[in-house]
Scaffold this active site. Structure first.
Site, PDB file in Angstrom:
ATOM      1  N   GLU A  45     -80.469  31.277 -45.615  1.00  0.00           N
ATOM      2  CA  GLU A  45     -80.024  32.316 -44.684  1.00  0.00           C
ATOM      3  C   GLU A  45     -78.838  32.954 -45.633  1.00  0.00           C
ATOM      4  O   GLU A  45     -77.878  32.542 -45.643  1.00  0.00           O
ATOM      5  CB  GLU A  45     -79.598  32.218 -43.375  1.00  0.00           C
ATOM      6  CG  GLU A  45     -79.138  33.329 -42.808  1.00  0.00           C
ATOM      7  CD  GLU A  45     -78.632  33.028 -41.359  1.00  0.00           C
ATOM      8  OE1 GLU A  45     -78.786  32.013 -40.769  1.00  0.00           O
ATOM      9  OE2 GLU A  45     -78.408  34.093 -40.494  1.00  0.00           O
ATOM     10  N   ASP A 110     -62.696  24.936 -43.453  1.00  0.00           N
ATOM     11  CA  ASP A 110     -61.966  26.132 -43.549  1.00  0.00           C
ATOM     12  C   ASP A 110     -60.527  25.849 -43.039  1.00  0.00           C
ATOM     13  O   ASP A 110     -60.363  25.336 -42.066  1.00  0.00           O
ATOM     14  CB  ASP A 110     -62.264  27.076 -42.735  1.00  0.00           C
ATOM     15  CG  ASP A 110     -61.859  28.318 -42.587  1.00  0.00           C
ATOM     16  OD1 ASP A 110     -61.049  28.755 -43.311  1.00  0.00           O
ATOM     17  OD2 ASP A 110     -62.176  29.384 -41.727  1.00  0.00           O
ATOM     18  N   ASP A 112     -57.062  27.963 -42.345  1.00  0.00           N
ATOM     19  CA  ASP A 112     -56.497  29.042 -42.265  1.00  0.00           C
ATOM     20  C   ASP A 112     -54.849  29.139 -41.923  1.00  0.00           C
ATOM     21  O   ASP A 112     -54.595  28.462 -40.952  1.00  0.00           O
ATOM     22  CB  ASP A 112     -57.201  29.739 -41.184  1.00  0.00           C
ATOM     23  CG  ASP A 112     -57.183  31.338 -41.070  1.00  0.00           C
ATOM     24  OD1 ASP A 112     -58.086  31.895 -41.351  1.00  0.00           O
ATOM     25  OD2 ASP A 112     -55.954  31.583 -41.032  1.00  0.00           O
TER      26      ASP A 112
END
Lengths: 416, 489
Positions: A45, A110, A112
């Site tokens: 996708e 991830d 951050d």
């Protein structure tokens, strides 16, 4: 610095970037693991964010050229990569219900900078500087070694997220096939600091309430040096009253806490290093081997972990169908390209020196002037810009991955 | 269900014959990984009863999870249910028909696989319940027998030799959980045997950092071995169910089975209809008079029947399906046909005698088995009401706001407060309608000593409106009797 130059990520600039610079072929190789298109690419996708925040999901393509064509046509501000499904995502509507499920997906992490707000003093929110990047750098080192040594994964690609964070993509065969439950287990193994408002509360990672699990013990030993350089001397986190109150909150010995508080309140100018030494000497006052000393030593280890251990955004990693921004996209606010980063040279990486889209196009203009008359089709124009080392890095990564897959396949073919 | 050509005599099985040290049991172990399907003839009746009995247990396990029972409570409740419906004795219990028990266990499992492989959701729930059942049995199994069962199957774990153990001694000891006393812990560690498996097979241990990880291998101490077994069971069952789901469309050869399977797969929705289903007899010895219904409705009816009653009083009328559901409910509650006619006549007070006799009396008499085919109709169970969108289960078909209003107006006089609603609504949201209903019962009957988690007494969940009402009336009566006894003294 480029602060003075307004960031230009207008549609025209983006289109030129996609047409001439974006390394579609490299991205294809990296996702596909082979030269000929496999399901890893065709059933993958892609989600586009168009100008005006229109979000298009469930796109899929047969090869890199199709992807490029569509990207140039839609000209998105950025696009994201999702999982490999059991059917082509573009055929989602015609697939039988229940027959359209995410199967494989790189294991992603991830990190951050916003999660570090409680422990950094130089910037806050969306801002980032070289100094606070050291937190990310420490996190990368820990995560990189842990994943490789404990889980045995080898194909790790670190990508700067364009502003204040970093992404990790793990492409090992086993990692690709992990179920959501397994991903959750792995993330929880890695997570020490749970985000959100409770991030200031004490850690709870000890077995039997005493010693650290071996994986974290190794991490603490490594992080101790980083802690003194980064938290104590560079960031000077415990200088302000707010800062040292947060520290005191994590000390379980109320007697020590009140002693330290009186001392520090009386002399607020003491540096973080001095304060840390104060705490150390308090601990040393207890007899070696005594329970109080053990508690304090443990608390100090916990504090080191609290300030320097990777703060992972767990939700990103837990589900196969989470979408994550593709490498080499442009961050719409900063104009910086999301480039791969070498974890070995993390310390040297400066987020502010990452090329911006405007800068790259300018480089391209100057580079193509002498040749003048070429025009026509542009292939691999990135070779003539400062994007080259980064694309080379991805290509090298994919090449190793493809070689592995090839060898494995050959091994399988012979076995019958 | 299995083609004749595929069927082979059961005793041909090498693996099953090889273990003969326990007499000549076809099923040498109490525990079963259900690797092989039952390849023998079964009657349709056996097919259904085996499955139903197993379903009762699984449904109980599921509602236990929704009712937040602890592991110990769950074990007690499940073992009690098991000894009723699906006893499974240890191999050492020589006096018991162990083989037939195990055959029933085996067969029931495979029938339910057929019923529950049909959708992702059903599969997931079935796997969860079956794995829990397996864990409970594994827990209770005799150590020696468990050892034997484990060695009968290849779990693909690698024993860690002492050289490797001492190589990683520090790390292994560091992740070893044991007694608080350090030297006791170390002693236990020295005696512990380690196994090596891919970490992906023990995610639960990894999640809690209970193992040592090296290059993707998890070093699992023998005492955590069960984790590998449970994970294996779960993964194995998940794969098998998907396989079954794919071949299910080819099962069209036997029209007798499909309705049974359809019926079974609804079982999780409402729990299994217990003894209330099919019993058409009145359960109350005292006759109920038409004029008593108002009072009974206020005190004892579940929300489905209560709202039906309120609608009847408000509109002086009830539509056909409502009359049917409510009428049968009242019949089983103990309202005789004469009283029923009186009750409905008075309720429909805006109709003329003529219209009532022509259009309604027949139906009432019909439902009592006095007209037409003269069948003794049973009252509708929760399962039936749950699937009937017209006059069905309010927990399922009312909008959240309407449901809350209805619950409060019906039960606030009996101890339900708006503080309880959030818990009930979240159960409803999770589609555990019968659990929500059971909770309401518990709350409204707390003054009778019903505690949270006790269900309608005896740890049962509500599976039938009549069960709800009867239990409620029973509690009331017990209290009345004891109150009278006190007065007499």
């Amino acid at each position: 610095m480029a602060n003075a130059v307004p960031v230009d990520t207008s549609p025209e600039v983006m289109l030129a970037f996609y047409r001439r610079l974006y390394p579609f072929k490299s991205i294809f190789n990296w996702l596909n693991h082979e030269h000929a298109p496999t399901r890893l690419f065709t059933h993958r996708e892609f989600a586009f964010t168009l100008q005006g925040d229109v979000y298009l999901r469930y796109n899929s393509f047969n090869n890199a050229d199709e992807l490029k064509k569509q990207v140039c046509q839609l000209n998105p501000t950025r696009f994201e990569i999702g999982p490999v499904y059991s059917a082509r995502p573009k055929d989602k509507k015609t697939a039988r219900p229940g027959m359209f499920n995410p199967l494989k997906r790189e294991l992603v992490f991830d990190i951050d900078m916003t999660d570090y707000d409680p422990v950094r003093t130089c910037c806050s929110g969306a801002d980032i500087c070289r100094r606070c990047w050291a937190f990310i750098s420490a996190a990368v080192q820990v995560l990189h070694t842990s994943i490789r040594e404990q889980f045995g994964y080898e194909n790790l690609l670190w990508v700067y997220s364009g502003r204040r964070g970093i992404h990790l993509w793990i492409s090992d065969e086993e990692a690709m096939g992990l179920t959501d439950d397994q991903r959750k287990a792995l993330v929880n193994w890695m997570t020490v600091i749970h985000g959100g408002s409770e991030s200031s509360k004490r850690l709870n990672v000890r077995l039997n309430g005493r010693h650290l699990p071996p994986s974290l013990q190794t991490a603490v030993e490594h992080l101790a040096t980083i802690f003194s350089e980064l938290v104590l001397s560079d960031q000077d986190v415990f200088a302000s009253q707010e800062g040292y109150e947060a520290l005191l909150e994590q000390i379980p010995d109320s007697e020590v806490v009140s002693k330290l508080r009186t001392k520090w309140n009386a002399d607020p100018s003491r540096s973080s290093e001095d304060k840390w030494l104060d705490l150390k000497s308090q601990a040393k006052k207890y007899e070696k081997g005594s329970a109080q000393r053990a508690t304090l030593t443990a608390a100090m280890e916990d504090i080191i972990l609290h300030y320097t251990y990777p703060r992972i955004d767990a939700e990103v990693s837990k589900h196969r169908n989470h979408l994550l921004k593709a490498p080499f996209c442009v961050h719409p606010k900063t104009g910086r390209v999301c480039v791969p980063v070498d974890p070995q040279r993390m310390d040297e990486f400066d987020p502010e020196s990452v090329p911006t889209v405007g800068q790259l196009l300018k480089e391209l203009d100057t580079a193509s002037k002498p040749g003048g008359a070429e025009g026509g089709v542009h292939h691999s124009d990135w070779e003539r810009t400062s994007l080259k080392p980064y694309v080379d890095m991805l290509d090298k990564h994919s090449l190793r991955l493809m070689e592995q897959v090839r060898l494995e396949k050959r091994g399988k073919d012979v076995s019958w | 269900m299995f083609k004749g050509t595929e069927r082979k005599p059961f005793h041909d099985d090498k693996d099953l014959v090889q273990v003969t040290n326990h007499g000549s049991l076809r099923y040498p172990h109490r525990l079963n990984f259900y690797d092989r399907p039952p390849l023998y003839d079964v009657t349709v009746e056996e097919f259904e009863t085996c499955a139903l009995d197993r379903l009762r247990i699984l449904a109980e396990i599921e509602s236990s999870a929704a009712r937040n029972r602890t592991w110990e409570e769950l074990k007690t409740v499940t073992n009690a249910q098991c000894s009723n419906y699906l006893p499974l004795h240890a191999t050492s219990a020589r006096t018991v028909e162990r083989d037939s028990e195990r055959r029933k266990d085996h067969l029931g499992h495979f029938v339910l696989r057929l019923a529950f492989c049909r959708s992702e959701d059903l599969r997931r729930r079935f796997i969860k319940a079956e794995t829990t059942l397996f864990k409970i049995r594994y827990d209770a199994d005799d150590n020696a027998e468990r050892e034997m069962f484990l060695s009968s199957r290849d779990f693909d774990w690698m024993p860690v030799d002492s050289a490797e153990k001492s190589k990683y001694r520090k790390e292994l000891l560091g992740s070893y959980q044991g007694a608080r006393n350090e030297s006791v812990r170390e002693q236990a560690f020295e005696a512990e045997k380690y196994y090596k498996v891919k970490w992906t097979r023990v995610p639960d241990l990894v999640e809690k950092r209970k193992v040592f990880l090296k290059a993707g291998w998890a070093y699992v101490p023998a005492k955590e071995q069960s984790s590998i077994v449970f994970q294996e069971f779960e993964v194995h069952l998940a794969k098998a169910l998907e396989l079954t789901a794919r071949s299910l469309p080819r099962l069209d050869e036997d029209t007798r089975l499909v309705p049974i399977l359809d019926n079974l797969s609804q079982g999780f929705l409402a729990g299994v209809p217990s003894q209330w289903a099919g019993s058409g007899e009145a359960i109350n010895s005292d006759d109920i008079k038409a004029e008593m219904v108002d009072d009974l409705a206020k005190k004892h009816f579940p929300i489905c029947m209560r709202s039906m009653h309120d609608n009847l009083r408000r509109d002086h009328h009830l539509k056909h399906l409502g009359r049917l559901h409510y009428g049968l409910f009242l019949k089983v509650l103990g309202l005789s046909i004469e009283e029923a006619v009186v009750f409905w006549r008075k309720s429909f007070d805006r109709l003329t005698d003529d219209k009532f006799n022509k259009e309604y009396k027949y139906n009432i008499r019909h439902s009592y088995g006095l007209e037409g085919k003269r069948a003794n109709y049973a009252a509708k169970s929760c399962q039936q009401l749950l699937t009937s969108s017209d006059h069905g289960c309010p927990y399922r078909y009312y909008s959240p706001e309407n449901l809350q209003t209805a619950l409060l107006s019906a039960y606030s006089s009996r101890g339900l407060t708006s503080a309880d609603l959030s818990e009930i609504m979240s159960t409803v949201k999770a589609t555990h309608y019968h659990v929500a209903c059971t909770r309401v019962f518990e709350i409204t009957h707390s003054s009778f000593g019903i505690k949270k988690g006790a269900g309608t007494g005896d740890d049962e969940s509500v599976t039938h409106p009549n069960q709800y009402a009867a239990k409620s009336m029973e509690l009331y009566k017990v209290q009345q009797n004891s109150a009278e006894a006190m007065v007499v003294e």
